[in-house]
Write a protein that holds these residues in place. Structure first.
Motif, PDB file in Angstrom:
ATOM      1  N   MET A  78       0.713  -1.293  -0.051  1.00 37.53           N
ATOM      2  CA  MET A  78      -0.012  -0.019   0.090  1.00 37.53           C
ATOM      3  C   MET A  78       0.899   1.179  -0.024  1.00 37.53           C
ATOM      4  SD  MET A  78      -3.529   0.388   0.190  1.00 37.53           S
ATOM      5  CE  MET A  78      -4.301   2.132   0.260  1.00 37.53           C
ATOM      6  N   ALA A 132      -0.153   4.066  -1.763  1.00 39.63           N
ATOM      7  CA  ALA A 132      -0.792   5.249  -1.975  1.00 39.63           C
ATOM      8  C   ALA A 132      -0.429   6.195  -0.913  1.00 39.63           C
ATOM      9  CB  ALA A 132      -2.239   4.931  -2.309  1.00 39.63           C
ATOM     10  N   ALA A 164      -5.602  10.554   1.200  1.00 37.08           N
ATOM     11  CA  ALA A 164      -5.836  11.779   2.129  1.00 37.08           C
ATOM     12  C   ALA A 164      -6.688  11.388   3.259  1.00 37.08           C
ATOM     13  CB  ALA A 164      -6.876  12.271   1.235  1.00 37.08           C
ATOM     14  N   ASP A 165      -6.318  11.658   4.387  1.00 38.35           N
ATOM     15  CA  ASP A 165      -6.995  11.420   5.779  1.00 38.35           C
ATOM     16  C   ASP A 165      -8.432  11.933   5.805  1.00 38.35           C
ATOM     17  OD1 ASP A 165      -4.868   9.788   6.731  1.00 38.35           O
ATOM     18  OD2 ASP A 165      -3.773  11.696   7.094  1.00 38.35           O
ATOM     19  N   ASN A 183     -11.473   9.942   6.455  1.00 39.61           N
ATOM     20  CA  ASN A 183     -11.803   8.799   5.438  1.00 39.61           C
ATOM     21  C   ASN A 183     -11.281   7.417   6.077  1.00 39.61           C
ATOM     22  OD1 ASN A 183     -12.175   9.739   2.762  1.00 39.61           O
ATOM     23  ND2 ASN A 183     -10.095  10.629   2.705  1.00 39.61           N
ATOM     24  N   PRO A 184     -12.027   6.620   5.467  1.00 42.08           N
ATOM     25  CA  PRO A 184     -11.721   5.240   6.097  1.00 42.08           C
ATOM     26  C   PRO A 184     -10.104   5.085   6.120  1.00 42.08           C
ATOM     27  CG  PRO A 184     -12.891   4.859   4.200  1.00 42.08           C
ATOM     28  CD  PRO A 184     -12.860   6.566   4.309  1.00 42.08           C
ATOM     29  N   ASP A 185      -9.601   3.975   6.901  1.00 41.48           N
ATOM     30  CA  ASP A 185      -8.152   3.599   6.892  1.00 41.48           C
ATOM     31  C   ASP A 185      -8.142   2.237   5.954  1.00 41.48           C
ATOM     32  OD1 ASP A 185      -5.773   2.669   7.037  1.00 41.48           O
ATOM     33  OD2 ASP A 185      -5.338   3.704   9.026  1.00 41.48           O
ATOM     34  N   ILE A 186      -7.806   2.288   4.747  1.00 45.95           N
ATOM     35  CA  ILE A 186      -8.169   1.130   3.860  1.00 45.95           C
ATOM     36  C   ILE A 186      -7.049   0.161   4.509  1.00 45.95           C
ATOM     37  CG2 ILE A 186      -7.804   0.282   1.513  1.00 45.95           C
ATOM     38  CD1 ILE A 186      -7.804   3.430   0.857  1.00 45.95           C
ATOM     39  N   LEU A 187      -5.869   0.426   4.646  1.00 47.37           N
ATOM     40  CA  LEU A 187      -4.929  -0.491   5.031  1.00 47.37           C
ATOM     41  C   LEU A 187      -5.333  -1.082   6.699  1.00 47.37           C
ATOM     42  CD1 LEU A 187      -2.197  -2.058   4.280  1.00 47.37           C
ATOM     43  CD2 LEU A 187      -1.068   0.084   5.409  1.00 47.37           C
ATOM     44  N   GLY A 207       3.113  -1.669   4.379  1.00 47.22           N
ATOM     45  CA  GLY A 207       2.412  -0.239   4.498  1.00 47.22           C
ATOM     46  C   GLY A 207       3.681   0.877   4.275  1.00 47.22           C
ATOM     47  N   PHE A 208       3.352   1.809   4.035  1.00 47.88           N
ATOM     48  CA  PHE A 208       4.148   2.917   3.893  1.00 47.88           C
ATOM     49  C   PHE A 208       4.213   3.825   5.188  1.00 47.88           C
ATOM     50  CE2 PHE A 208       7.079   2.875   0.220  1.00 47.88           C
ATOM     51  CZ  PHE A 208       6.739   1.662  -0.278  1.00 47.88           C
ATOM     52  N   LYS A 220       2.069   2.472  13.759  1.00 50.76           N
ATOM     53  CA  LYS A 220       1.182   2.045  12.530  1.00 50.76           C
ATOM     54  C   LYS A 220       1.433   0.572  12.111  1.00 50.76           C
ATOM     55  CE  LYS A 220       1.721   6.806  10.723  1.00 50.76           C
ATOM     56  NZ  LYS A 220       2.062   7.793   9.769  1.00 50.76           N
ATOM     57  N   LYS A 242      -2.153  -1.268  12.312  1.00 49.79           N
ATOM     58  CA  LYS A 242      -2.641  -1.795  11.184  1.00 49.79           C
ATOM     59  C   LYS A 242      -2.418  -3.446  10.846  1.00 49.79           C
ATOM     60  CE  LYS A 242      -2.260   2.972   9.436  1.00 49.79           C
ATOM     61  NZ  LYS A 242      -2.613   3.650   8.201  1.00 49.79           N
TER      62      LYS A 242
HETATM   63  O1  C5P Z   1      -1.547   6.687   9.183  1.00 47.44           O
HETATM   64  P1  C5P Z   1      -0.800   6.855   7.938  1.00 47.44           P
HETATM   65  O2  C5P Z   1      -1.731   7.514   7.000  1.00 47.44           O
HETATM   66  O3  C5P Z   1       0.554   7.554   8.024  1.00 47.44           O
HETATM   67  O4  C5P Z   1      -0.348   5.372   7.242  1.00 47.44           O
HETATM   68  C1  C5P Z   1       0.056   5.200   6.052  1.00 47.44           C
HETATM   69  C2  C5P Z   1      -0.343   3.754   5.426  1.00 47.44           C
HETATM   70  O5  C5P Z   1      -1.603   3.584   5.501  1.00 47.44           O
HETATM   71  C3  C5P Z   1       0.264   3.751   4.008  1.00 47.44           C
HETATM   72  O6  C5P Z   1       0.582   2.690   3.406  1.00 47.44           O
HETATM   73  C4  C5P Z   1      -1.287   4.357   3.366  1.00 47.44           C
HETATM   74  O7  C5P Z   1      -1.155   4.047   2.009  1.00 47.44           O
HETATM   75  C5  C5P Z   1      -2.224   3.650   4.022  1.00 47.44           C
HETATM   76  N1  C5P Z   1      -3.405   4.370   4.532  1.00 47.44           N
HETATM   77  C6  C5P Z   1      -4.878   3.829   4.023  1.00 47.44           C
HETATM   78  N2  C5P Z   1      -6.006   4.506   4.251  1.00 47.44           N
HETATM   79  C7  C5P Z   1      -5.909   5.807   4.566  1.00 47.44           C
HETATM   80  C8  C5P Z   1      -4.604   6.417   5.191  1.00 47.44           C
HETATM   81  C9  C5P Z   1      -3.695   5.779   4.965  1.00 47.44           C
HETATM   82  O8  C5P Z   1      -4.662   2.838   3.373  1.00 47.44           O
HETATM   83  N3  C5P Z   1      -7.041   6.510   4.889  1.00 47.44           N
END
Ligand code: C5P
Length: 219
Positions: free
Chosen positions: A93, A95, A98-99, A124-128, A142-143, A157, A161
């Motif tokens: 992941m 990308a 945007a939070d 936004n939902p945290d996809i990861l 993740g990044f 993180k 996650k």
């Molecule tokens: O918490 P943070 O945004 O720093 O975490 C970064 C990691 O989580 C990245 O791998 C990013 O692609 C993923 N991410 C996500 N969904 C979000 C925010 C971040 O999957 N809303």
């Protein structure tokens, strides 16, 4: 000749920024170029993996031999990724999601709308994190883009996650990171191990990341 050491691996990669529209013309975003994620997708393809790349808006051409799914917003990215999660053996992941997004998207461009209404945001939902909650046997990477030293935040993180490892990189470091052809990263693992990857082309950083994906996938 590149060895096809990732033959049989089904890899889902995300890359690029997301755009969160306020109205039909304005959006919130970030300067992610997509280069790191595209480098991972291309390196994996060359090593024999089957690759799906879910990409936010970038100036990069679709890599050959990779299925590219173009999205704009975080919600679209989430849907595209969740639809392909069952298929994947591993997810990288990269990308810059945007939070936050605007609480409402105005249908028309209304120049006189008050700024407080225009810029009311919701998370936004945290996809990861969602992927981590349904991890199973999948390899999850993740990044973490940090401004300061960042190791403890990246570790937080990684655990929150439920990832196998996280790639720590930095904003504002000379010659690396966002939009640069090179990167300098630290890989942080669950057992506390860290591996420093000194500054080099993103393609070589990608290969190092994939070496670890391969080892985790095989285990
Ligand atoms: O918490 P943070 O945004 O720093 O975490 C970064 C990691 O989580 C990245 O791998 C990013 O692609 C993923 N991410 C996500 N969904 C979000 C925010 C971040 O999957 N809303």
């Amino acid at each position: 000749l590149t060895p096809k050491d990732l033959g049989g691996l089904r890899l889902l990669v995300s890359a690029g920024p997301t755009r969160e529209y306020l109205d039909p013309v304005r959006f919130l975003s970030n300067p992610s170029s997509g280069r790191m994620g595209y480098a991972v997708a291309e390196a994996a393809r060359d090593r024999g993996a089957e690759v799906v790349l879910v990409s936010g808006p970038t100036a990069l051409p679709d890599p050959w031999g990779v299925e590219v799914v173009r999205v704009e917003s975080a919600l679209e990215m989430r849907q595209a990724i969740l639809e392909r999660y069952a298929w994947a053996d591993a997810v990288v992941m990269a990308a810059a999601v945007a939070d936050y997004r605007p609480a409402e998207v105005l249908k028309e461009k209304e120049p006189k709308v008050e700024a407080e209404r225009l810029l009311r945001l919701v998370p936004n939902p945290d996809i990861l994190k969602e992927l981590g909650e349904r991890k199973g046997q999948k390899v999850l990477v993740g990044f973490a883009m940090e401004t300061g030293e960042g190791l403890e935040r990246a570790r937080g993180k990684l655990l929150r996650k439920n990832l196998d490892f996280i790639v720590l990189n930095w904003v504002n470091r000379e010659g690396v990171g966002f939009a640069s052809p090179e990167n300098e990263v630290v890989l942080v693992f669950r057992d506390g191990r860290v591996e420093e990857v000194s500054r080099r082309p993103k393609r070589q950083v990608a290969d190092r990341i994939l070496d670890h994906v391969k080892a985790l996938w095989a285990s």
